[in-house]
Design a protein around this motif. Structure first.
Motif, short mmCIF file in Angstrom:
data_model
loop_
_atom_site.label_atom_id
_atom_site.label_comp_id
_atom_site.label_asym_id
_atom_site.label_seq_id
_atom_site.Cartn_x
_atom_site.Cartn_y
_atom_site.Cartn_z
N PHE A 138 -4.22 4.46 -8.59
CA PHE A 138 -4.67 3.90 -7.32
C PHE A 138 -3.49 3.45 -6.46
O PHE A 138 -2.43 3.08 -6.99
N THR A 139 -3.71 3.45 -5.15
CA THR A 139 -2.83 2.72 -4.23
C THR A 139 -3.53 1.44 -3.84
O THR A 139 -4.70 1.46 -3.43
N VAL A 140 -2.83 0.32 -3.98
CA VAL A 140 -3.32 -0.97 -3.51
C VAL A 140 -2.42 -1.38 -2.36
O VAL A 140 -1.21 -1.53 -2.52
N ARG A 141 -2.99 -1.57 -1.18
CA ARG A 141 -2.16 -1.91 -0.02
C ARG A 141 -2.78 -3.05 0.78
O ARG A 141 -4.00 -3.28 0.73
N ASP B 289 2.99 -3.02 0.55
CA ASP B 289 2.72 -3.95 1.65
C ASP B 289 1.78 -5.07 1.22
O ASP B 289 0.82 -5.41 1.90
N CYS B 290 2.06 -5.64 0.05
CA CYS B 290 1.30 -6.80 -0.42
C CYS B 290 2.21 -8.02 -0.43
O CYS B 290 3.44 -7.89 -0.38
N GLY B 291 1.65 -9.22 -0.49
CA GLY B 291 2.48 -10.41 -0.45
C GLY B 291 1.87 -11.61 -1.14
O GLY B 291 0.65 -11.78 -1.17
N CYS C 97 4.60 3.39 -12.13
CA CYS C 97 4.09 2.75 -10.91
C CYS C 97 5.19 2.61 -9.86
O CYS C 97 6.38 2.61 -10.18
N THR C 98 4.78 2.46 -8.62
CA THR C 98 5.69 2.18 -7.51
C THR C 98 5.25 0.89 -6.84
O THR C 98 4.07 0.73 -6.49
N VAL C 99 6.21 -0.04 -6.67
CA VAL C 99 5.94 -1.29 -5.96
C VAL C 99 6.91 -1.31 -4.79
O VAL C 99 8.13 -1.39 -4.98
N LYS C 100 6.38 -1.22 -3.58
CA LYS C 100 7.26 -1.07 -2.42
C LYS C 100 6.78 -1.89 -1.23
O LYS C 100 5.59 -2.16 -1.06
#
Length: 841
Positions: free
Chosen positions: A274-277, A321-323, A342-345
């Motif tokens: 999944f992408t979580v944004r 783009d999470c915070g 995974c990718t965290v960006k």
């Protein structure tokens, strides 16, 4: 070499799940795979993912571990042979292709193990075969010792491929069979349920929730909880097309994150694809002691995913783009998550409360004695606010294995400690393995910042050990310092911590490359390439010659000084051949992406010329302009009349099978001049009939091993400060003497008083038939007859049997071999004369 930490409990839990879970869908599978090999052919040489050298049993082996097939037909098996306590290795990847990448697979591995003790294999000391497993090829379970017998082992992976490693000595592996399957989905979104949460709520143990491509938003598609269930939630087509959009809410709209794990989920709770944004969690308060706090989704942790005392497996996800205040992308308190691929960006830490705050771990944050595996992940372009720590990752009083990851382009709008990674607090234990940490920006420790204490969270009950960080085979490059004080480190900065940097490259970073204050050891850095230098064993200061620093591409170009320069104790078995038998420095050392090293070729010399490409003379092979250091010349049985010189080459010249004969009627059979050292090796020859002498050394120090130097004008002569290593030799009946200006160890020498302190003897070696050129040693237990290829018994036994260097195990002498190498040309070969002793215990 320090290796990746093994988190056995987590991995055993996952494997147990992969065997027993999904029972409801056991009869249904999207994909199946089967593999079998009984070693009746040589297919293992092509199917093995990585291995020690494969060898032919009737050829004298090289000085390294090897594998060979023994027996015929259905009785054929694969033998593991060690060398000086270094075991042979064989790794598999099932399946060999990537058709099931990022999909859960599970199944069974079957094989047989035996420890035969016969004329070909010795069990003194007892042999061993170890098994270990990896779900992604980087982090392995602890090696399990195998006994003789049949094994059925559950294997599985959330990444679609299973990696299996066998490591052994004097053991036989046989009848490998593998069966794998990818289970089919049992609940589908939106076909069966309109939201992801509704599908999870309906799922039972072992179910698979599969989500179709699309963008999912609104209640039920954010703040998703697994409810403590051992299930798999996966996308049908990967994270690029399956998006959970939290909408970047304002504080008034309330917190929204993708997933919240808080009901003791374990490794068998799998989230994949999944992408979580756009997740946002507001607030600036971090509890003073995460082990004694109020649980809840309101905690300012984990803007994309929050693991609160939970340990899910998260694979092939993109968090963007999470915070949050702590862990802008992923935050973990007291849990043991596994993150793979995974990718965290572009996530942020801090600045989301009523007042601007520093934030910790813009990409990923681990606190509260978490235990995490972060494997093959990308942490990129994340940012903190003023006075923040850990632009990419933050680890405080926690344990983490970070392997195969890229941590790049992380920064802060204000001051930042640890642009790529920040580690702090007593009890923290972090292993960085095969990682690239590049182009990060900070005030101190632009690549990695390590401190025993941290002001981020008040000290918990201290475990009593200071922060430990191992950086093994990493590339830390092009990290930038801003607003820094004099003496700050752009690569790695450590204060009062226990740091070990091994086989790594630290280059092109601002300020000082390394600042290590209050190190726990005198040599925290070894076998590494450090810009501007750093004291320590094996360290260099040389331009690493990356493929490109502008792209960037931190693979090593073919002429890099970092190739074949890493820790010599580390295994290079996974590096593509030729690999120089030594691991490379940097992030790709010890992997299949490693730059190729020195070409160690094997050349053949054969008077019969029956082998294609063989040379008729030894000197012709040595003189070939393609001959390189580390190459081996195998000389097949026969008599070679020539005066040989090594031409200052660090090569091995040895008999290929039964000892070849060297003779030079007018001179010396072999001469060494100048630069030859112990890496110039002459072994397993009969040297006889030489007009001047057997071996001549002038200013050189070659290694002369297991030679029979007999009936020459002189034995071995040294001049000009030469100091040859002479060991396990028989130097006998040479007219003018055995040795001149040199000494031997564990050798039989016929003149003078032998130096017994060096293991030498002076006794008739009892050759079989010296008048007719047969210098095998007589034995009451068995002697090889070269004319017939059979064995015979003598009435006496040579004193040179079992009299060689006791530190050299006679791995290649037939049983019984007395567990000690023989002196002379046949010692440590299959043609050595036998001795007393039991064949098996």
């Amino acid at each position: 070499m320090m290796r990746v930490r093994v988190m056995n409990l987590m991995r055993l839990v996952l494997l147990s799940f992969l065997l027993t879970a999904l029972a409801a869908s056991a009869a249904r599978a999207d994909w199946t795979y089967d593999y079998a090999d009984d070693f009746s052919t040589d297919k293992v040489q092509y199917d093995g993912y990585a291995s020690s050298l494969f060898w032919t049993h009737d050829v004298n082996p090289l000085r390294r571990p090897y594998l060979y097939c023994l027996g015929t037909g259905a009785g054929r098996g694969l033998v593991f042979v060690d060398y000086r306590e270094e075991p042979a290795q064989l790794e598999y990847r099932f399946p060999a292709d990537s058709t099931q990448a990022h999909k859960l697979v599970r199944g069974t591995l079957r094989f047989d193990v035996s420890f035969p003790c016969n004329g070909d294999i010795s069990q003194f000391p007892p042999g061993q075969l170890l098994y270990s497993f990896s779900a992604e090829g980087l982090v392995w379970t602890a090696a399990q010792a195998l006994q003789a017998g049949h094994y059925d082992i559950a294997i599985g992976s959330p990444e679609g491929a299973c990696y299996v490693r066998f490591t052994g000595a004097r053991a036989v592996l046989d009848n490998i069979r593998v069966s794998l399957a990818a289970p089919a989905a049992t609940l589908r979104v939106p076909q069966n349920y309109p939201t992801i949460q509704q599908a999870i709520d309906a799922a039972g143990y072992g179910d698979i929730v599969e989500v179709a491509s699309g963008t999912y938003t609104g209640p039920g598609n954010w703040n998703i909880e697994f409810r403590g269930k051992r299930i798999t939630v996966r996308s049908a087509n990967g994270p690029q097309t399956t998006i959970i959009d939290c909408g970047k809410p304002t504080a008034a709209a309330g917190n929204r994150r993708g997933f919240y794990f808080h009901q003791a989920e374990g490794a068998e709770s799998v989230l994949s694809g999944f992408t979580v944004r756009g997740g946002r969690v507001f607030g600036t308060t971090i509890p003073s002691d995460p082990l004694r706090w109020t649980y809840g989704a309101a905690n300012a942790i984990g803007g994309g995913i929050y693991c609160e005392f939970s340990s899910p497996t998260i694979t092939n996800c993109i968090i963007a783009d999470c915070g949050a205040e702590l862990g802008g992308g992923i935050g973990c308190v007291g849990g043991a998550p596994t993150l793979i691929g995974c990718t965290v960006k572009e996530c942020i830490a801090g600045g989301l409360g009523t007042s601007l705050s520093g934030g910790r771990g813009a990409g990923i944050a681990l606190v509260g004695r978490s235990i995490a595996e972060i494997i093959n992940c990308t942490i990129q372009g994340n940012s903190g606010y003023s006075n923040s720590q850990g632009g990419g990752l933050y680890c405080y009083q926690s344990i983490a294995t970070i392997a195969g990851c890229t941590v790049s382009g992380n920064f802060a709008s204000g001051s930042l400690q640890g642009g790529g990674l920040y580690c702090g607090g007593d009890g923290t234990d972090v292993t960085l393995q095969n990682c690239v940490i590049a182009r990060n920006t900070a005030d101190t420790g632009a690549g990695v910042s390590i401190q025993r204490f941290s002001a981020a969270i008040p000290a918990l009950a201290a475990p009593g050990s200071r922060c430990h960080v191992s950086i093994v085979n990493c590339t830390i490059a092009q990290n930038t310092l801003v607003n820094s004080s004099a003496g700050a480190a752009g690569g790695v900065e450590s204060a009062s911590a226990d740091v070990a940097i091994i086989s790594s490259i630290v280059w092109y970073s601002g300020g000082t490359s390394l600042v290590i204050a209050g190190a726990a050891t005198a040599t925290p850095v070894t076998y590494s390439n450090i810009q501007r230098g750093y004291a320590g064993t094996g360290n260099i200061n040389a331009e690493p010659l990356f493929v490109s620093t502008s792209a960037p591409d931190y693979h090593l170009s073919s002429t890099s000084p970092c190739i074949d320069a890493g820790d010599p104790e580390a295994s290079a078995v996974e590096e593509p051949a030729p690999n120089g038998d030594r691991i490379n420095m940097g992030a790709y050392g010890g992997t299949r992406q490693a730059a190729k090293g020195a070409t160690h070729r094997i050349w053949h010399v054969d008077t019969t010329r029956r082998r294609a490409g063989s040379y008729a003379t030894i000197q012709a092979a040595i003189d070939d302009p393609q001959m390189r250091s580390g190459d081996t010349i195998l000389v097949w049985p026969g008599t070679y009349r020539e005066e040989i010189t090594f031409n200052c080459k660090a090569i091995t010249v040895q008999s290929a099978a039964d000892a070849a004969v060297l003779t030079a009627p007018a001179g010396y059979a072999v001469s060494f001049y100048g630069a030859e050292s112990s890496k110039s090796i002459l072994a397993n020859f009969v040297i006889t009939g030489c007009g001047e002498g057997g071996v001549f050394c002038d200013g050189s120090s070659p290694s002369l091993r297991n030679l029979t130097v007999v009936r020459n004008q002189f034995g071995i002569a040294s001049y000009g400060g030469a100091a040859p290593e002479i060991v396990n030799c028989i130097i006998w009946d040479n007219a003018s003497g055995p040795l001149f200006q040199c000494t031997a160890r564990y050798s039989c020498i016929d003149q003078g008083s032998p130096n017994k302190a060096l293991g030498n003897i002076n006794a008739n070696p009892l050759f079989a038939d010296p008048a007719n050129g047969d210098y095998h040693l007589r034995s009451q237990y068995g002697r090889y007859l070269p004319l017939t290829g059979t064995w015979t018994l003598d009435s006496v036994t040579s004193p040179c049997i079992d009299a060689g260097d006791p530190s050299e195990y006679p791995r290649d002498e037939r049983m019984p071999n007395g567990t000690r190498i023989n002196m002379g040309a046949y010692g440590n070969t299959a043609f050595a004369s036998l001795s007393s002793g039991p064949v098996c215990k």
